[in-house]
Motif scaffolding. Structure first.
Motif, PDB file in Angstrom:
ATOM      1  N   ILE A  59      25.400 -33.992  15.556  1.00 23.87           N
ATOM      2  CA  ILE A  59      25.374 -32.383  15.587  1.00 23.87           C
ATOM      3  C   ILE A  59      26.515 -31.859  16.493  1.00 23.87           C
ATOM      4  CG2 ILE A  59      24.379 -32.865  18.011  1.00 23.87           C
ATOM      5  CD1 ILE A  59      22.349 -30.503  16.847  1.00 23.87           C
ATOM      6  N   GLN A 276      18.920 -22.765  12.323  1.00 25.92           N
ATOM      7  CA  GLN A 276      19.906 -23.818  12.880  1.00 25.92           C
ATOM      8  C   GLN A 276      19.711 -23.393  14.491  1.00 25.92           C
ATOM      9  OE1 GLN A 276      22.336 -25.533  10.634  1.00 25.92           O
ATOM     10  NE2 GLN A 276      21.600 -26.673  12.302  1.00 25.92           N
ATOM     11  N   ILE A 305      21.652 -35.062  10.803  1.00 22.41           N
ATOM     12  CA  ILE A 305      21.531 -33.903   9.921  1.00 22.41           C
ATOM     13  C   ILE A 305      21.297 -34.385   8.396  1.00 22.41           C
ATOM     14  CG2 ILE A 305      22.639 -32.171  11.690  1.00 22.41           C
ATOM     15  CD1 ILE A 305      24.973 -32.759  10.269  1.00 22.41           C
ATOM     16  N   TYR A 310      14.831 -34.269   8.763  1.00 24.79           N
ATOM     17  CA  TYR A 310      15.597 -33.046   9.311  1.00 24.79           C
ATOM     18  C   TYR A 310      15.684 -32.241   8.136  1.00 24.79           C
ATOM     19  CZ  TYR A 310      19.365 -30.559  11.291  1.00 24.79           C
ATOM     20  OH  TYR A 310      20.121 -29.509  11.825  1.00 24.79           O
TER      21      TYR A 310
END
Length: 439
Positions: A59, A276, A305, A310
């Motif tokens: 991330i 997000q 991700i 996810y």
């Protein structure tokens, strides 16, 4: 090609437009230089070695893209303009539910100035909170050995410097919007994203150097995806609106048919930014609790991700926020009332409530494919990584990065187009279909 070269010459001949473009480029260069200035108390060489050993995945690598590399380099613009975006989102959402903010939105220019002021205050507060988490992550994470001063002093200076840096970037964006060309805040984000493209493409070529055909296929797919995003971003449903004919003195007005445009993606890039932000919350809280194993596990899951879980969760949240944001930004009742006051009506539909319901039905139906497409674009980077594309280059296959690049570019070209047409020049692209072309 000759027409394009002529348009460039026309842009250069218009002094006001030329000065605006040069002014914008100058401020963006200042921003890019600032991303390479390291925070006080950080050994830049040691930090570079640590980052090289840990890689650029996860991330934090994703966040780094939006600030042009300043996040991993511990630059003074490490938080970039994102706190301002967060504050703007919060203020906009409050405008839909809090009477005070609804009142400000109806007060015209004075209300907008007050909202802008509150957004700035919110930006300072959010930046201060995020800078604390950033300083903790630098001090107690794997980059802790790069800190060469007392950690308490580093914490204080980092909060002050990062907050000042974000305020300065916010100021640059506002100056670009006022005296430059395009939306300054969006351009700042886009420049940070574009800065990653050459290196990401080079890394992809380096990894697949033995088979350049794979790289050509990846670039071809990327071009097709970009073209699809442009198509959907420009797509709209035009509802015919008939205006009654009026006679004032010896002149008659109205009696013509115009169109009410309903965009397929009326929410733009905001649903992905909303989603997000939601997905970043667990990782942000985990950075405040480095010794809590449960928090670290949750933060690690939301940092994967490229995982299926996810991607599914991200897709659902994007679809939800597409409908949510469209509902608070597009008001069918207000459209119907405005149309009625101006003497307009949709053929076959009674003015007032029926018109509002008709617009709402069309908006709901057209938002469905738009939201699904937006959700699919949001998780395309995960599919790209599953097929072996490096994370850096995969981020340009979809998600916030691609949508920001497309929409900011279209918006900037539209403003240039407007300047050219206003001075009786041909548009920037004669054969194009830029929204806003009137001739």
């Amino acid at each position: 090609m000759a027409g394009f070269a002529e348009s460039i010459r026309n842009i250069w001949e218009i002094e006001d437009l030329r000065n605006r473009i040069l002014y914008t480029l100058g401020l963006l260069v200042v921003y890019r230089f600032g991303t390479y200035v390291t925070l006080p108390g950080v050994d830049a060489a040691t930090l570079t070695d640590i980052n090289a050993a840990s890689g650029d995945g996860g991330i934090f690598g994703f966040l780094d893209m939006f600030v042009g590399g300043a996040f991993r380099q511990a630059g003074i613009f490490a938080l970039g303009i994102m706190p301002y975006i967060t504050a703007s989102i919060i203020i906009q959402l409050m405008g839909a539910v809090v009477p005070y903010f609804q009142k400000l939105q109806r007060e015209g220019e004075d209300g907008r100035r007050r909202i802008t002021q509150l957004t700035r205050y919110g930006t300072v507060g959010i930046t201060a909170l995020q800078s604390i988490g950033y300083a903790i992550n630098l001090s107690y994470g794997q980059t802790g050995s790069a800190i060469v001063i007392d950690k308490t002093l580093f914490m204080i200076t980092t909060v002050l410097v990062l907050t000042s840096g974000t305020v300065f970037v916010m100021w640059l964006g506002e100056r670009i919007s006022e005296k430059g060309i395009g939306n300054g805040i969006s351009l700042v984000i886009m420049v940070g994203i574009i800065a990653f493209l050459p290196q990401s493409l080079f890394n992809e070529i380096d990894i697949n150097g033995d088979n350049i055909f794979i790289v050509l296929i990846e670039v071809g797919v990327w071009v097709l995806v970009t073209a699809g995003v442009v198509l959907v971003s420009q797509g709209m449903r035009r509802i015919p609106v008939q205006y009654a004919k009026r006679v004032v003195g010896r002149k008659s007005f109205g009696g013509s048919t115009q169109y009410l445009p309903i965009r397929v993606n009326a929410a733009g890039v905001m649903p992905i930014i909303f989603a997000q932000s939601i997905m970043f919350i667990p990782s942000t809280f985990a950075s405040f609790m480095p010794d809590n194993e449960t928090a670290q596990q949750i933060g690690a899951w939301f940092g994967q991700i490229d995982s299926v879980g996810y991607s599914v969760l991200f897709f659902v949240i994007v679809v939800f926020f597409t409908y949510f944001y469209t509902a608070i930004t597009v008001n069918p009742q207000q459209m119907a009332d405005t149309m009625k006051r101006q003497g307009g009506f949709i053929p076959g539909i009674r003015p007032g409530k029926q018109t509002s319901e008709f617009i709402d039905t069309i908006l709901t139906r057209i938002t469905l494919p738009g939201s699904v497409f937006l959700g699919f674009v949001a998780i395309l980077p995960s599919f790209a990584m599953a097929f072996g594309v490096t994370q850096g280059f995969a981020m340009f296959f979809g998600g916030t990065s691609l949508l920001i690049l497309v929409q900011v570019t279209l918006d900037t070209l539209q403003q240039i187009e407007s300047h050219l047409l206003m001075r009786h020049y041909d548009g920037f692209m004669k054969s194009g279909k830029m929204r806003g072309r009137r001739v």
